[in-house]
Motif scaffolding. Structure first.
Motif: not given
Length: 634
Positions: A272-279, A281-283
């Protein structure tokens, strides 16, 4: 010496003149000798040991006619003499055995005997030869008795003299011994004195030891009491430890169970943390694209960290939209402003750069990027762009962090075939004069001009004769920043002890080439630290400081006019009205990604000026300059 030798025979004509010497006289032999000598002289006899002898009565060769006395029957005389001697010896022996008894029994003295004889004696007739012979016998007997007494006395005297000689020898020996003993006595006295001192010292030591022993005994009793208390406490703690051990075992079992559960959850959380970082960056990428599509100038607001001697900024609040709103209270009036990002006074340098790092990195993609700090004097613009005087990795500002990031990203992109060349230029606009901050060491500070066309005819902002330094590492950039910092115009004013008196422009020109695709890009990163606006009349500026303040305010006024014309889509934008707006014409004219960081002084006394700054920032944030274009060549 016998007791008889010391006693005096009473009624003795011989002893009436010579008495037995006392003990005190025996200790004085010379005086006794003199007394004996006088005695011998008085008797008409020679001293002891002399050659003169007493005449013998009736001895051989002596006739009655010669002696002048009638012939005597010496046989009877001898018997009478022996009887008299025996009586005398008996009396002397008795005196020796018991002198106290015989002292009172005195023999008849010569005077008494003579008187008795005289009283009884009558004149005999001439024919009474027998009577005369009896008288003569009596006289001989008396003389024989006296002679025996004298012999006894002489013998006594001889014994006394011998005893005196012995006593004199003994005295000498005693004196010798006494002399030696006097030395020994002196030594013994010294030893006694030393022993007395030692004894005194030992007694004092004993007293000290007794006191010390008492103290030790008291301390020992105290320790014993503490030991007893500690033993009890230890027993209590042992029981407590046993209880805690049981609880710990229970907690360990529970921890193991929780750990197993946590490990299973950790994988989920990591994902989930990796997803948050990815999100995130995408944001940011999508937000960047939205802003680029909108074409507006982005505005960040930062409240400078307050100093120790300053009052806490209670007039500033951050209500409203989280991280994007700021409220400033000026008197009883409150004003709210909203920007793309708001940083409070507790925000660190790294947190500020994290929000604009992606914008800076887009310069590697071929986009022109401009970041400039705006605000009143003392609001922390130089701190935000460069950092403090004692700069470190934690406190460095946007310029050093941007260069570090570009070198790191450039090295990452090298594996995709990208090669980058970086050239650093830095200038300042001081009183509308452009000066090179990175000129050679001994070169004079020449005035430079700003051109809008390059020699090739390409339309671009260009400064002829501006020194350009190729850099290949972050360390080279740090050295150049130190040189420019020393050469920049600064001065102390009433509003700020270290006030920048010029606009500083750091320019990084980037040339990129992809060896695999042959694609080439050229871009520029402009990082600008504007001088602070100030009220020259109210802060008491005069002379050169007044001229500097006037020039700074004029250039910032022109900047406001240009921003206003851009926001109103005016036909004419007065970029040429000042050197600052000419230099920013490319960044504000639509061919650049532009970000303004507006800085606020947290002091309550600067609330009015902070509101004016925030109003200008709001105008800038509403200015649409168009979408930046990437310059690509093949």
């Amino acid at each position: 010496m016998a007791a008889s030798d010391k006693s005096t025979l009473p009624n003795d004509p011989g002893t009436s003149r010579l008495k037995a010497p006392s003990v005190s006289k025996l200790k004085r032999p010379m005086a006794v000798s003199a007394a004996l000598q006088n005695h011998g002289t008085a008797k008409g006899a020679a001293p002891p040991g002399g050659a003169t002898k007493r005449p013998r009565v009736g001895g051989k060769g002596t006739s009655a006619a010669q002696s002048g006395t009638p012939k005597v029957n010496f046989t009877k005389i001898d018997k009478t003499k022996r009887r008299s001697s025996c009586r005398i010896r008996g009396v002397a022996a008795t005196a020796r055995r018991n002198p106290a008894t015989t002292a009172g029994k005195a023999l008849p003295s010569k005077a008494n005997t003579a008187s008795a004889t005289t009283s009884k004696k009558t004149k005999r007739p001439a024919w009474d030869v027998k009577g005369k012979l009896e008288d003569m016998n009596a006289l001989c007997n008396r003389q024989a008795a006296e002679l025996n007494q004298q012999k006894d006395k002489d013998k006594t005297i001889d014994d006394i003299l011998k005893r005196l000689k012995l006593l004199e020898g003994e005295k000498k020996e005693i004196q010798v011994v006494s002399t030696g003993q006097q030395g020994e006595i002196s030594e013994l006295r010294d030893q006694i004195t030393s022993k007395d001192a030692e004894n005194k010292r030992l007694k004092e030591r004993e007293r000290t030891l007794i006191l010390d022993l008492d103290d030790r005994d008291t301390e020992l009793r105290k320790i014993c009491r503490e030991k007893t208390a500690l033993a009890k406490q230890l027993e209590d703690e042992r029981k407590t430890n046993e209880e805690l051990k049981i609880k710990l075992d229970q907690l360990e079992n529970r921890y193991k169970e929780e750990l197993q559960t946590s490990l299973s959850r950790k994988d989920v959380l990591d994902k989930q943390e990796e997803d948050i970082k990815t999100y995130e960056i995408e944001r940011k990428r999508l937000l960047n694209e939205v802003i680029e599509l909108k074409g507006n100038i982005r505005v960040f607001c930062r409240v400078r960290p307050h100093l120790k001697e300053e009052v806490a900024p209670n007039h500033i609040a951050y209500d409203g939209q989280a991280g994007k709103s700021i409220n400033v209270m000026n008197g009883e009036k409150q004003s709210r402003y909203t920007f793309d990002k708001v940083f409070d006074c507790g925000t660190s340098q790294s947190e500020v750069f994290e929000e604009l790092g992606q914008l800076v990195a887009s310069s590697l993609d071929g986009y022109n990027v401009c970041v400039f700090a705006y605000g009143q004097t003392g609001s922390g613009k130089t701190y935000t762009m460069e950092g403090p005087d004692d700069i470190s990795d934690d406190t460095c500002g946007i310029i050093p962090r941007a260069m570090k990031k570009l070198f790191e990203d450039g090295n990452e992109r090298a594996k995709f075939g990208w090669e980058f060349e970086f050239h650093v230029e830095q200038l300042e606009i001081y009183c509308e004069n452009v000066q090179d901050l990175l000129r050679p060491k001994n070169a004079p500070a020449a005035k430079l001009e700003i051109r809008t066309k390059k020699p090739s005819g390409q339309s671009a902002i260009w400064v002829p004769d501006l020194t350009s330094h190729e850099v290949k590492s972050y360390e080279q950039v740090k050295k150049l920043l130190l040189i420019s910092k020393r050469r920049r115009a600064t001065a102390a004013t009433n509003a700020n002890d270290y006030s920048s008196r010029s606009h500083s422009v750091f320019i990084l020109r980037i040339a990129a080439k992809n060896t695999e695709t042959g694609q080439k890009t050229e871009s520029a990163l402009n990082l600008i630290d504007l001088a602070g606006s100030e009220r020259c009349g109210s802060n008491g500026s005069s002379g050169i400081r007044f001229v500097e303040g006037t020039k700074i305010n004029n250039s910032l006024t022109v900047l406001g006019t240009v921003i206003s014309s851009l926001s109103k889509k005016g036909a004419h934008v007065p970029f040429r009205s000042s050197k600052l707006t000419m230099l920013l014409s490319d960044s504000l004219g639509g061919n650049s990604k532009t970000l303004m960081i507006v800085n606020i002084n947290p002091s309550p006394s600067a609330a009015s000026e902070s509101i004016n700054t925030l109003r200008f920032a709001t105008t800038v944030n509403q200015c649409n300059i168009g979408t930046a274009q990437k310059a690509v060549k093949f």
